[in-house]
Design a protein around this motif. Structure first.
Motif, PDB file in Angstrom:
ATOM      1  N   GLY A   1       0.859  -1.266  -0.117  1.00  0.00           N
ATOM      2  CA  GLY A   1      -0.212  -0.305   0.390  1.00  0.00           C
ATOM      3  C   GLY A   1       0.448   1.172   0.137  1.00  0.00           C
ATOM      4  O   GLY A   1       0.529   2.129  -0.264  1.00  0.00           O
ATOM      5  N   HIS A   2       2.131   1.081   0.250  1.00  0.00           N
ATOM      6  CA  HIS A   2       2.679   2.217   0.738  1.00  0.00           C
ATOM      7  C   HIS A   2       4.185   2.062  -0.729  1.00  0.00           C
ATOM      8  O   HIS A   2       5.295   3.228  -0.513  1.00  0.00           O
ATOM      9  CB  HIS A   2       4.189   2.292   1.859  1.00  0.00           C
ATOM     10  CG  HIS A   2       2.503   2.216   3.249  1.00  0.00           C
ATOM     11  ND1 HIS A   2       1.897   3.238   2.609  1.00  0.00           N
ATOM     12  CD2 HIS A   2       2.049   1.549   3.910  1.00  0.00           C
ATOM     13  CE1 HIS A   2       1.460   3.349   3.999  1.00  0.00           C
ATOM     14  NE2 HIS A   2       0.718   2.254   4.234  1.00  0.00           N
TER      15      HIS A   2
ATOM     16  N   CYS B   1      -0.350  10.243   2.415  1.00  0.00           N
ATOM     17  CA  CYS B   1      -0.977   9.009   2.980  1.00  0.00           C
ATOM     18  C   CYS B   1      -0.061   9.590   4.409  1.00  0.00           C
ATOM     19  O   CYS B   1       0.321  10.321   4.986  1.00  0.00           O
ATOM     20  CB  CYS B   1      -0.026   8.490   2.236  1.00  0.00           C
ATOM     21  SG  CYS B   1       0.104   6.572   2.560  1.00  0.00           S
TER      22      CYS B   1
ATOM     23  N   CYS C   1       1.271   7.267   5.916  1.00  0.00           N
ATOM     24  CA  CYS C   1       2.974   6.949   6.030  1.00  0.00           C
ATOM     25  C   CYS C   1       3.690   8.278   6.494  1.00  0.00           C
ATOM     26  O   CYS C   1       5.043   8.006   6.497  1.00  0.00           O
ATOM     27  CB  CYS C   1       3.248   5.968   5.305  1.00  0.00           C
ATOM     28  SG  CYS C   1       3.612   6.298   3.627  1.00  0.00           S
TER      29      CYS C   1
ATOM     30  N   CYS D   1       0.454   7.048  -2.409  1.00  0.00           N
ATOM     31  CA  CYS D   1       1.184   5.982  -2.302  1.00  0.00           C
ATOM     32  C   CYS D   1      -0.459   4.990  -2.829  1.00  0.00           C
ATOM     33  O   CYS D   1      -1.535   5.580  -3.199  1.00  0.00           O
ATOM     34  CB  CYS D   1       1.139   5.645  -0.702  1.00  0.00           C
ATOM     35  SG  CYS D   1       2.238   6.076   0.104  1.00  0.00           S
TER      36      CYS D   1
HETATM   37 ZN    ZN Z   1       2.136   5.837   2.485  1.00  0.00          ZN
END
Ligand code: ZN
Length: 414
Positions: free
Chosen positions: A244-245, A258, A260, A265
């Motif tokens: 997902g990243h 995102c 993160c 992403c």
């Molecule tokens: Zn991400």
């Protein structure tokens, strides 16, 4: 016989117990003679191992095989009533607790929504109450409790049973293993949600007997369980599969921030929030749609369930939103297909509630972006457990551990 040899014998016996039990798990029913043939062990060893598995309550007799050429033989199978198994899925905005028998047949299920903004303490307290209820249900069914399996978003330290970091929950370094085992006095197993779901698909679901497949978990987050050469691939630090990243978008307009900390992403382009964002954009430009009247009629905010209903009534805007999301999802899956050449890609998790609308676009996108020699061979399907794929994964973590270490059962279960 010296002590070292005793240890060797004990290890060998445990390995053989596991071998017999796993053959029974793979097949519906087998006789002792068939087990001897499949395992390469002699018949008296198999009889002794079978007797021990009976004593542990893990297998039972199931009729007579009288079709073969030899004399009739008693057939053996896994005992579904070997015990109850509790699974817990920590979602981003929900928790699910599931109680099944040893073969994954559902006995009790409960799902509650939670507010991720409240932090981990109230969520964990709620899960402890739900797990207590599952254990009560298990004991009322006269089943012993075999263990708890926890699936969680984010990266997990398997050895310490610690959730290291879940970007969508903003949880860091939560000792989930210690918290649950101290409260319950039960064997507790923990894994990342996509990894757990992959184990569940291999044991109970769409990937039985499949050696190479990828489970794609899709909800608020997107992650993969990479099941390669008959085992989970975990990478150097155990954190493999955080697809997902991976960057999916290079167009600045698509580079949504995102959780993160990065932009562009995969999950920001194909998760639950991306669907709502696409819908809001369509409503803003006043495309002709039944979404707004549906929201008014139901007095409901915009939601995936509402968009699913609109799509079900043939609303083109809702259908286009799912198609666009499926295309983004397929773009990411095309990379996985090119890299790993899996036999199957299985989609599950909260977003699979609209999987029937996403799947055609995902398949088209993979066909367009992956090499034809590889993409023609891959089967892209939905998990049979759909939104419960990861909680079934939690169940599978417990069952898998017993299949690998059957003799541990008498020492640990309550
Ligand atoms: Zn991400």
């Amino acid at each position: 016989m010296n002590s070292l040899t005793n240890i060797d014998q004990s290890v060998l016996r445990d390995l053989n117990l596991s071998l017999v039990l796993r053959h029974l798990q793979d097949s519906k029913a087998l006789s002792r003679a068939q087990l001897a043939l499949l395992t390469g062990l002699n018949k008296s060893t198999v009889s002794s191992l079978v007797e021990e598995l009976f004593q542990l309550g893990l297998i039972r007799e199931t009729g007579i095989n009288s079709n073969g050429t030899g004399r009739p033989a008693t057939l053996l199978e896994i005992n579904p009533l070997a015990g109850g198994v509790v699974g817990l899925e920590l979602g981003v905005d929900f928790v699910t607790v599931l109680l099944t028998d040893f073969l994954g047949n559902v006995l009790w299920r409960c799902q509650k929504t939670v507010d991720p903004a409240e932090g981990e303490k109230p969520t964990i307290a709620l899960t402890l109450d739900l797990i207590d209820e599952a254990i009560k249900q298990c004991k009322e069914s006269n089943l012993r409790v075999l263990g708890l399996g926890v699936s969680t978003p984010g990266t997990v330290d398997l050895k310490e049973k610690v959730l290291v970091f879940a970007p969508n929950l903003h949880w860091r370094n939560i000792p989930l293993g210690r918290i649950y085992s101290q409260h319950l006095g039960l064997p507790v197993f923990i894994d990342n949600d996509a990894n757990a779901a992959a184990v569940g698909e291999h044991l109970f679901g769409m990937a039985r007997q499949v050696s190479n497949f990828i489970f794609v978990f899709a909800g608020v987050g997107i992650g993969a369980g990479l099941f390669l050469n008959n085992e989970l691939y975990r990478g150097n630090n155990g954190f493999a599969g955080e697809i997902g990243h991976s960057p999916l978008a290079w167009n600045p307009a698509l580079q949504i921030p995102c959780h993160c900390g990065n932009r562009g992403c995969w999950e920001t382009n194909a998760n639950q929030y991306s669907i709502l964002r696409r819908a809001e954009a369509c409503l803003e430009v006043k495309r002709n749609t039944i979404i707004t009247p549906l929201m008014e009629r139901k007095n409901s905010p915009l939601s995936i369930a509402l968009l699913e209903e609109a799509a079900g009534e043939g609303d083109q805007v809702a259908l286009d939103i799912f198609t666009e999301t499926g295309e983004a999802m397929g773009l990411g899956i095309a990379s996985l297909v090119n890299i790993f050449n899996p036999e199957k890609v299985i989609l599950g998790g909260p977003l699979s509630i609209v999987g029937d609308y996403l799947l055609p676009a995902i398949k088209m996108s993979v066909k367009k972006h992956a090499l034809p020699e590889i993409s023609d061979q891959v089967d892209i399907i939905l998990s049979s457990f759909r939104i419960d794929a990861s909680v079934f994964g939690g169940i599978a973590l417990v069952v898998n551990n017993i299949l690998l270490n059957p003799s541990q059962i008498s020492k640990e279960v309550v």
